[in-house]
Design an enzyme around this catalytic site. Sequence first.
Site, PDB file in Angstrom:
ATOM      1  N   TYR A  47      -3.157   3.819   2.641  1.00 24.65           N
ATOM      2  CA  TYR A  47      -3.202   4.180   4.058  1.00 24.65           C
ATOM      3  C   TYR A  47      -4.366   5.106   4.364  1.00 24.65           C
ATOM      4  CZ  TYR A  47      -2.151   6.031   8.614  1.00 24.65           C
ATOM      5  OH  TYR A  47      -2.269   6.410   9.928  1.00 24.65           O
ATOM      6  N   PHE A  62       0.840  -1.198   0.000  1.00 26.63           N
ATOM      7  CA  PHE A  62       0.000   0.000   0.000  1.00 26.63           C
ATOM      8  C   PHE A  62       0.870   1.242   0.000  1.00 26.63           C
ATOM      9  CE2 PHE A  62       0.768  -0.672   4.517  1.00 26.63           C
ATOM     10  CZ  PHE A  62       0.915   0.613   5.033  1.00 26.63           C
ATOM     11  N   CYS A  63       0.325   2.324  -0.511  1.00 30.13           N
ATOM     12  CA  CYS A  63       0.965   3.637  -0.431  1.00 30.13           C
ATOM     13  C   CYS A  63      -0.045   4.585   0.195  1.00 30.13           C
ATOM     14  CB  CYS A  63       1.469   4.106  -1.799  1.00 30.13           C
ATOM     15  SG  CYS A  63       0.220   4.210  -3.093  1.00 30.13           S
ATOM     16  N   TRP A  64       0.001   5.859  -0.139  1.00 29.80           N
ATOM     17  CA  TRP A  64      -0.896   6.823   0.525  1.00 29.80           C
ATOM     18  C   TRP A  64      -2.356   6.604   0.135  1.00 29.80           C
ATOM     19  CZ3 TRP A  64      -2.671   9.400   4.170  1.00 29.80           C
ATOM     20  CH2 TRP A  64      -3.500  10.513   4.016  1.00 29.80           C
TER      21      TRP A  64
END
Length: 348
Positions: free
Chosen positions: A122, A93-95
């Site tokens: 996130y 996952f990233c932002w």
Amino acid sequence: MFQDITLEELRALRSRKEITVIDVRSPSEYKDATVPGSLNIPFFNDQERAEVGTLYKQTSVQAAKEKGLDIISAKLPSFIQEFGAVQGEKAVFCWRGGMRSRTTATVLSLMDIHAYRLIGGYKAYRKWVLEELEHYDLKPKPYVIHGNTGTGKTNLLHRLRKQGHPVLDLEGMAGHRGSIFGQIGLQPSNQKTFDSLLLEELIALEQAPYILFEAESKKIGKVVMPQFLASRKETAAQIWIEMPLEARVQQILADYQPEQFKDEYIAAFLSIKSRIHIPVAAEIERTLQADLFGEAVALLLEHYYDPKYGHSAGQYENVEKITFTVNNLDEAEAAVNSYLSEQIPQLQ
């Protein structure tokens, strides 16, 4: 190709220990807040992220993409190798579940390394945490540990947890001991980290018949306890630990290690000095400067913390209250453990 996965699906896999969650954001983003228990294999380091972000804002999206591709191409072998070393199923996952996690999952799939991508990243996780805490219903019966400063309430909770009792360590999650001296020698959490740790622990303990936590103020260092927990604290069963002054002084010296952080403790004391009677404040400062920490702690307890705690204790008049008068932490552990062991059959 990679597969997208929802937060609900990811949590189900994690609960069965069938997946490793990997945060591909930069180290500073990961340090600020992440999904508890996730690893960090950053797509960009902090400097690279700043460089790409500047191009995105000041030049164009295309220029940012080209720079990002140039950066990741140069370190692709080591990046893939790090993921290859992680055994079993993986989710990244990233932002917001955008470029960094999508590119990572795509590249890994080309190298026959399967990885899910968390939809929403996130940001979706943080939204879920806030919504859950806003409407959380605490099902286990709460028991709140009280006692004057120095009774070793946090240590008592740690001991009880080792014996199998369900415990919420609020100070541990906050990275703060809850007093003016509370963050010395610790790394305080921010609100995002505290919220995530708290919710994950609550979910892990929601099938327990009861739960133990300390009588903290609503604000613990830099973080604020959610309203539902602060409200339940006021009406919960209250376990009070009474311990002699000398035993509490020794407990504080063991916990706070003033000789190691002398300057920080003096600075913290100066911030409350004006709240203490002038001659007493002057004596506390003198003993701190002279490394007479036991004397300083005794004076602080007698003239500042005990009166302060006694004032707040008056609000718990109409709730279930159990008091144990003990000489030390060992006796406190034995007394509370015995009491809870008697209560468990009635709570199940």
